[in-house]
Scaffold this motif. Structure first.
Motif, short mmCIF file in Angstrom:
data_model
loop_
_atom_site.label_atom_id
_atom_site.label_comp_id
_atom_site.label_asym_id
_atom_site.label_seq_id
_atom_site.Cartn_x
_atom_site.Cartn_y
_atom_site.Cartn_z
N MET A 1 95.95 -21.85 -57.57
CA MET A 1 96.59 -23.17 -57.65
C MET A 1 97.23 -23.33 -59.03
O MET A 1 96.64 -23.03 -60.04
CB MET A 1 95.55 -24.26 -57.43
N SER A 2 98.44 -23.81 -59.06
CA SER A 2 99.16 -23.92 -60.32
C SER A 2 98.57 -25.02 -61.19
O SER A 2 97.96 -25.97 -60.71
CB SER A 2 100.64 -24.21 -60.06
N GLU A 3 98.77 -24.86 -62.49
CA GLU A 3 98.31 -25.88 -63.44
C GLU A 3 99.04 -27.20 -63.21
O GLU A 3 98.48 -28.28 -63.42
CB GLU A 3 98.53 -25.39 -64.87
N LEU A 4 100.28 -27.10 -62.78
CA LEU A 4 101.05 -28.31 -62.51
C LEU A 4 100.41 -29.12 -61.39
O LEU A 4 100.29 -30.35 -61.47
CB LEU A 4 102.49 -27.93 -62.14
N LEU A 5 99.98 -28.43 -60.34
CA LEU A 5 99.33 -29.11 -59.23
C LEU A 5 97.98 -29.69 -59.66
O LEU A 5 97.61 -30.79 -59.25
CB LEU A 5 99.14 -28.14 -58.06
N ASN A 6 97.26 -28.95 -60.50
CA ASN A 6 95.99 -29.46 -61.04
C ASN A 6 96.20 -30.75 -61.81
O ASN A 6 95.42 -31.70 -61.69
CB ASN A 6 95.36 -28.42 -61.97
N GLN A 7 97.27 -30.77 -62.61
CA GLN A 7 97.57 -31.96 -63.41
C GLN A 7 97.90 -33.15 -62.50
O GLN A 7 97.43 -34.27 -62.73
CB GLN A 7 98.75 -31.66 -64.34
N PHE A 8 98.68 -32.90 -61.47
CA PHE A 8 99.07 -33.96 -60.54
C PHE A 8 97.84 -34.53 -59.83
O PHE A 8 97.67 -35.75 -59.73
CB PHE A 8 100.07 -33.39 -59.52
N GLU A 9 96.97 -33.66 -59.37
CA GLU A 9 95.77 -34.13 -58.67
C GLU A 9 94.82 -34.85 -59.62
O GLU A 9 94.14 -35.81 -59.22
CB GLU A 9 95.06 -32.94 -58.01
#
Length: 348
Positions: A1-9
């Motif tokens: 899972m990308s860091e960008l998606l982690n940040q969004f969640e």
């Protein structure tokens, strides 16, 4: 899972009261930063854009997403969701604890995905699949909040409106506060209609709500929506909603008349007469508005069809058919006078 998606969640989890989502061009972040009261209102992803600009901005429960990261974010969210729903569907027994845990993952992934693509039908259907085995009112209330969040950036999303109807239909079975929910739905439609003109999907949703309203609520809606209609005389959708309300009132009247009650029919007749007078006032003030004339056609045809005989029976049962015909002719003469006066006063 990308860091960008982690940040969004992480952002979505850290502020469960987010009530609006928007997509922002990177050049606008500087303006938002300047207007912010504190730098903490802006969150940056680890793979921020060149120049030090962040990918997200959040303040006062309003979330902004940089348009330059939407595609990357969407691809990561879609892959995550498809993997989760595939694993969930592999389970044979959905009563197992593992199914419950995986269902929570699917709900989280589908929410993330829907905030990036409101039209992803599989994500909406996955939520229905999991909720179909649930009875907690809080879970269905959350679905209303989620779909409202989606509608904040896509006011005409048919998938979101359809999901709300599915949720309300399920809530109607056991919920004692349904009328309160319906009032909140009507308020939501009106707010969205104010931002998104001629929004047929929103008004169609409001028309659908009428079938669940009690008589008192229907009368309230007819009175309450009059102000909005007066200010938006070109919006046919609003007048179509008023048609639906009046038809519902008439249906209740016919049912009570079959039961031998005439009081409600007198009330309906007075409501109809008031509506005709109000419509005439608007027609004379706003010449040439098609929505007003279409609404009057509905009112006039319904008046002739339902009241030229029944109303005379209610008020004066001894009146003959000839006197009823005179009333019809008088009504039509008045309508023709209105048409002629407006035609003469029109610039056309």
């Amino acid at each position: 899972m990308s860091e960008l998606l982690n940040q969004f969640e992480y952002i979505l989890d850290s502020d469960p009261l987010i009530n609006e989502v928007g997509f922002i061009h990177p050049s606008k972040f500087a303006t938002l930063e300047k207007d912010s009261e504190s730098g903490s209102s802006r969150l940056k992803a680890s793979d921020a854009l060149d120049g030090g600009d962040g990918s997200f901005w959040i303040r006062d429960h309003k979330l902004g997403i940089s348009s330059e990261v939407v595609l990357r974010l969407y691809k990561a969210a879609r892959e995550q969701f498809m993997n989760a729903i595939a694993e969930y569907k592999k389970l044979g027994d959905l009563s197992l604890p593992s199914a419950e845990a995986l269902g929570i993952v699917v709900m989280k992934c589908s929410k993330t995905l829907l905030l990036l693509n409101y039209d992803f039908g599989t994500a909406w259907n996955s939520r229905k699949l999991i909720l179909s085995n649930k009875t907690q009112a809080s879970m269905f209330t959350y679905e209303l909040r989620l779909s409202a969040l989606v509608l904040s950036y896509s006011t005409k999303s048919e998938q979101a409106w359809s999901h709300r109807r599915w949720v309300i239909k399920n809530m109607a079975r056991n919920l004692t506060t349904l009328q309160e929910i319906l009032r909140e739905e009507s308020d939501l439609v009106e707010k969205i209609a104010e931002r998104s003109k001629m929004n047929y999907r929103a008004w169609n949703h409001r028309c659908w709500l009428v079938s669940y309203m009690d008589r008192e609520h229907v009368i309230h809606e007819l009175k309450q929506s009059k102000t909005w209609a007066r200010l938006h005389v070109a919006d046919h959708s609003c007048f179509h909603y008023r048609m639906r309300l009046i038809i519902r009132i008439l249906e209740d009247c016919c049912r009570k008349q079959e039961e031998g009650s005439c009081d409600s029919c007198v009330e309906v007749y007075l409501i109809w007469q008031e509506e005709l007078d109000w419509n005439e006032e608007l027609i004379k003030r706003y010449l040439g508005r098609e929505a007003l004339w279409l609404y009057r056609r509905f009112l006039s045809l319904s008046w002739i069809r339902h009241f030229t005989s029944d109303v005379n029976d209610v008020f004066s049962p001894q009146k003959s058919q000839s006197s009823i015909q005179v009333n019809v002719n008088a009504f039509l003469d008045k309508e023709l006078l209105l048409v002629n006066s407006c035609s003469e006063g029109s610039d056309d």
